[in-house]
Each structure stands twice: as C-alpha cells, then as structure tokens.
Enzyme design. Structure first.
Site, PDB file in Angstrom:
ATOM      1  N   ASP A 191       0.831  -1.211   0.000  1.00 56.99           N
ATOM      2  CA  ASP A 191       0.000   0.000   0.000  1.00 56.99           C
ATOM      3  C   ASP A 191       0.862   1.257   0.000  1.00 56.99           C
ATOM      4  O   ASP A 191       1.965   1.271   0.547  1.00 56.99           O
ATOM      5  CB  ASP A 191      -0.928  -0.031   1.238  1.00 56.99           C
ATOM      6  CG  ASP A 191      -2.082   0.943   1.105  1.00 56.99           C
ATOM      7  OD1 ASP A 191      -2.343   1.419  -0.015  1.00 56.99           O
ATOM      8  OD2 ASP A 191      -2.724   1.229   2.139  1.00 56.99           O
ATOM      9  N   HIS A 220       2.357   3.400  -9.019  1.00 61.05           N
ATOM     10  CA  HIS A 220       2.124   1.988  -9.334  1.00 61.05           C
ATOM     11  C   HIS A 220       3.320   1.422 -10.129  1.00 61.05           C
ATOM     12  O   HIS A 220       3.740   0.298  -9.906  1.00 61.05           O
ATOM     13  CB  HIS A 220       0.824   1.815 -10.119  1.00 61.05           C
ATOM     14  CG  HIS A 220      -0.390   2.257  -9.353  1.00 61.05           C
ATOM     15  ND1 HIS A 220      -0.611   1.886  -8.046  1.00 61.05           N
ATOM     16  CD2 HIS A 220      -1.448   3.045  -9.694  1.00 61.05           C
ATOM     17  CE1 HIS A 220      -1.759   2.432  -7.627  1.00 61.05           C
ATOM     18  NE2 HIS A 220      -2.266   3.142  -8.605  1.00 61.05           N
ATOM     19  N   LEU A 259      10.293 -20.702  -5.119  1.00 61.04           N
ATOM     20  CA  LEU A 259       9.386 -19.799  -4.397  1.00 61.04           C
ATOM     21  C   LEU A 259       8.061 -19.777  -5.152  1.00 61.04           C
ATOM     22  O   LEU A 259       8.049 -19.729  -6.377  1.00 61.04           O
ATOM     23  CB  LEU A 259       9.976 -18.379  -4.370  1.00 61.04           C
ATOM     24  CG  LEU A 259       9.064 -17.247  -3.894  1.00 61.04           C
ATOM     25  CD1 LEU A 259       8.849 -17.302  -2.393  1.00 61.04           C
ATOM     26  CD2 LEU A 259       9.656 -15.885  -4.249  1.00 61.04           C
TER      27      LEU A 259
HETATM   28  C1  IPE Z   1      -5.503  -2.625  -0.234  1.00 59.19           C
HETATM   29  O1  IPE Z   1      -5.129  -1.294  -0.410  1.00 59.19           O
HETATM   30  C2  IPE Z   1      -5.476  -3.326  -1.545  1.00 59.19           C
HETATM   31  C3  IPE Z   1      -4.154  -3.471  -2.148  1.00 59.19           C
HETATM   32  C4  IPE Z   1      -3.022  -3.168  -1.608  1.00 59.19           C
HETATM   33  C5  IPE Z   1      -4.158  -4.045  -3.474  1.00 59.19           C
HETATM   34  P1  IPE Z   1      -6.218  -0.136  -0.540  1.00 59.19           P
HETATM   35  O2  IPE Z   1      -5.483   1.131  -0.689  1.00 59.19           O
HETATM   36  O3  IPE Z   1      -7.192  -0.471  -1.592  1.00 59.19           O
HETATM   37  O4  IPE Z   1      -6.952  -0.240   0.877  1.00 59.19           O
HETATM   38  P2  IPE Z   1      -7.816   0.820   1.673  1.00 59.19           P
HETATM   39  O5  IPE Z   1      -8.904   1.273   0.747  1.00 59.19           O
HETATM   40  O6  IPE Z   1      -6.925   1.943   2.043  1.00 59.19           O
HETATM   41  O7  IPE Z   1      -8.313   0.076   2.867  1.00 59.19           O
HETATM   42  C1  IPE Z   2      -1.581   0.314  -3.381  1.00 60.92           C
HETATM   43  O1  IPE Z   2      -1.358   1.678  -3.396  1.00 60.92           O
HETATM   44  C2  IPE Z   2      -1.865  -0.242  -4.763  1.00 60.92           C
HETATM   45  C3  IPE Z   2      -3.268  -0.605  -5.006  1.00 60.92           C
HETATM   46  C4  IPE Z   2      -4.216  -0.587  -4.128  1.00 60.92           C
HETATM   47  C5  IPE Z   2      -3.601  -1.015  -6.345  1.00 60.92           C
HETATM   48  P1  IPE Z   2      -2.544   2.724  -3.428  1.00 60.92           P
HETATM   49  O2  IPE Z   2      -2.898   2.972  -4.861  1.00 60.92           O
HETATM   50  O3  IPE Z   2      -3.650   2.279  -2.576  1.00 60.92           O
HETATM   51  O4  IPE Z   2      -1.858   4.005  -2.841  1.00 60.92           O
HETATM   52  P2  IPE Z   2      -2.426   4.974  -1.706  1.00 60.92           P
HETATM   53  O5  IPE Z   2      -2.835   4.109  -0.561  1.00 60.92           O
HETATM   54  O6  IPE Z   2      -3.588   5.708  -2.296  1.00 60.92           O
HETATM   55  O7  IPE Z   2      -1.285   5.875  -1.363  1.00 60.92           O
HETATM   56 MG    MG Z   3      -4.042   2.448  -0.592  1.00 68.12          MG
END
Ligand code: IPE
Ligand code: IPE
Ligand code: MG
Length: 259
Positions: free
Chosen positions: A32, A50, A144
């Site tokens: 995240d 990303h 792995l």
């Molecule tokens: C969780 O992250 C999903 C992934 C890392 C793919 P999100 O950014 O979607 O989660 P929330 O919405 O902050 O809980």
């Molecule tokens: C995690 O990073 C990747 C996905 C959920 C696809 P985020 O896109 O949620 O990034 P933040 O949490 O908004 O910084």
């Molecule tokens: Mg996120």
C-alpha cells in the site's frame, strides 16, 4: 518444495543474524501507498507510484527467494479497487500485462512459480490470458511460489466456499456435521498454500482491507511506515527481525512452549 536449504541461502540468513529455525515459511504483503508516494515525489499521476511499485515487488521477490522463503503472497488489486477512477484501473491492468511479459525471464531464472488468487475471470481478457501463460510457463519452478491476489476479496472467497459446501450438502455428498476446517480450506483460493506466518502492511495503515481473513487467523502482523514503492530488502529484513522476536503461542501459555 525443498526443505533443505542450499548453502547460499544459509549464508544469507546467517549474515543477517536471523535464526534459521524460525524463518517464516509464508509471507503475505499488503502493498500500500503507491498513490501517496507519487504525490510526495511531485508526480501529477498516481500511476507513477504503481509503476515504481512493480519495481519494489521485483526487489521483494528476489530478497524473499534469497532467504529461501517458500511462499510470498501479495495483494495487488482488491475487488473494491474496481471502484477507482476508470483511468487508474485501466493503467493498473495495462501495468499488470506489461509486468507479466517483462518479468517472465526473471521468474524463470530464479525458479519462481507464479500463482494467482481472486476472481480472475473479471480481469480484462488480455491480463487473464497473460497471467495464465506465465503461470503455465513457470509451473515446474520450485524455489518460491509467488501468489498475486488480483480482483481479490476475502469475504467473497469465504462466501464462495460456503456456497460450494452448501451445494455438496444439498446433493448428499457431505453431511453438515462433516464440515470442518479442512473441508472449508479445500474450497478457498488458497487451498494449495499454507497459512501466512507473517503479514506485512506498508504505508502506515493499520487495517486488513479484506485480505486473507480466514488464513491470517494466527499470522504475526507487521506494520511498516514505508510507502510501497520505497520498500526494499532492508524493510523486509526489519519485518523478519520483528517476526523472530515474537512468541507464537497459538493459545498455549509461554511456560508450555518453553518446557
Ligand atoms: C488494499 O489497499 C489493496 C491493495 C493493496 C491491493 P487499498 O489502498 O485499496 O486499501 P484501503 O482502501 O486503504 O483500505
Ligand atoms: C496500493 O497503493 C496499490 C493498489 C491498491 C492497487 P494505493 O494505490 O492504494 O496508494 P495509496 O494508498 O492511495 O497511497
Ligand atoms: Mg491504498
């Protein structure tokens, strides 16, 4: 899966000061913070986060394999993530296709088997096809198992399992009182994986966001402030060090364990 670790792995574990008998067998990661990383770097688009997240995943996979860890499961896209702006979803799916194409040689070179969990049929056709090609090409690799959670929702996974079991009961293949943890686990996407020993979430968020709810019943949780694209081998080592300091009691007392 080889239980005997080769000497390079043993040297690596020792050089980091880890207890070889207490290495996690399965690490799960909620990757995240990509969007916040992009913003912090001054990029106008979250996509840059990303893109750099893919690089961080490559590094994590290599560092995990170097330590002889057998299973790595990463949350790449949740069912709820489909509700993001269309342009972001599209960019993420394109990134997935590109990464699958680019990473195949790396997976082969390092003996990594690709696996996927989630509602995979909801992925764009191109992504679905590429994913299956890479899974098929790497199916005999045994260093792995890298599992990507894509279009994944743990609640949906549990509901599907309940539905399949209900159907078996209805058809008389199973008695209600025969439904136990084993029956249930057989119907989860993760039926061929052991439960995670260690769950890491990055970016300073303290929640599970619908990831592996059943499977993490006894996982050790490690929360890191690092935004996912900045996550390196050092962050992984910090998580393992934290993990090795925990006493996993599984309901017993400390005295029982130390007898
Ligand atoms: C969780 O992250 C999903 C992934 C890392 C793919 P999100 O950014 O979607 O989660 P929330 O919405 O902050 O809980
Ligand atoms: C995690 O990073 C990747 C996905 C959920 C696809 P985020 O896109 O949620 O990034 P933040 O949490 O908004 O910084
Ligand atoms: Mg996120």
């Amino acid at each position: 899966m080889s239980a005997v670790k080769d000497s390079r792995i043993i040297d690596k574990i020792n050089s980091l000061g880890f207890d070889i008998d207490r290495m996690p067998k399965h690490i799960a990661v909620i990757m995240d913070g990509n969007g916040r990383w992009a913003k912090k770097q001054g990029f106008f688009t979250r996509i840059k986060g990303h893109e750099n997240g893919v690089t961080a995943l490559r590094e994590l996979t290599t560092s995990t394999a170097e330590l002889g860890i057998e299973y790595l499961t990463v949350y790449a896209f949740s069912t709820e993530n489909w509700n993001r702006p269309k342009t972001e979803v599209k960019a993420l799916m394109n990134l997935l296709v590109g990464a699958l194409k680019d990473e195949l040689p790396v997976l082969q070179k390092n003996g990594i088997r690709l696996n996927a969990i989630g509602n995979l049929t909801t992925l764009p056709q191109k992504a679905f096809k590429e994913l299956h090609e890479v899974m098929n090409a790497t199916k005999n690799n045994n260093h792995l198992v890298l599992t990507l959670a894509l279009s994944y929702s743990s609640k949906t996974e549990i509901l599907h399992a309940a539905q399949k079991i209900a159907m078996d009961v209805k058809q008389g293949k199973l008695q209600p009182e025969e439904v136990d943890e084993g029956t249930f686990e057989k119907h989860l996407f993760t039926h061929n994986l052991p439960d995670p020993d260690l769950l890491i979430r990055t970016s300073g968020e303290f929640r599970i966001s619908n990831f592996l709810l059943w499977q993490i019943a006894y996982a050790e949780l490690h929360f890191s402030d690092t935004l996912w694209p900045d996550f390196t081998g050092k962050d992984l080592y910090a998580a393992i060090q934290d993990y090795q300091q925990r006493e996993r009691r599984f309901g017993k007392t400390s005295e029982q364990l130390n007898k």
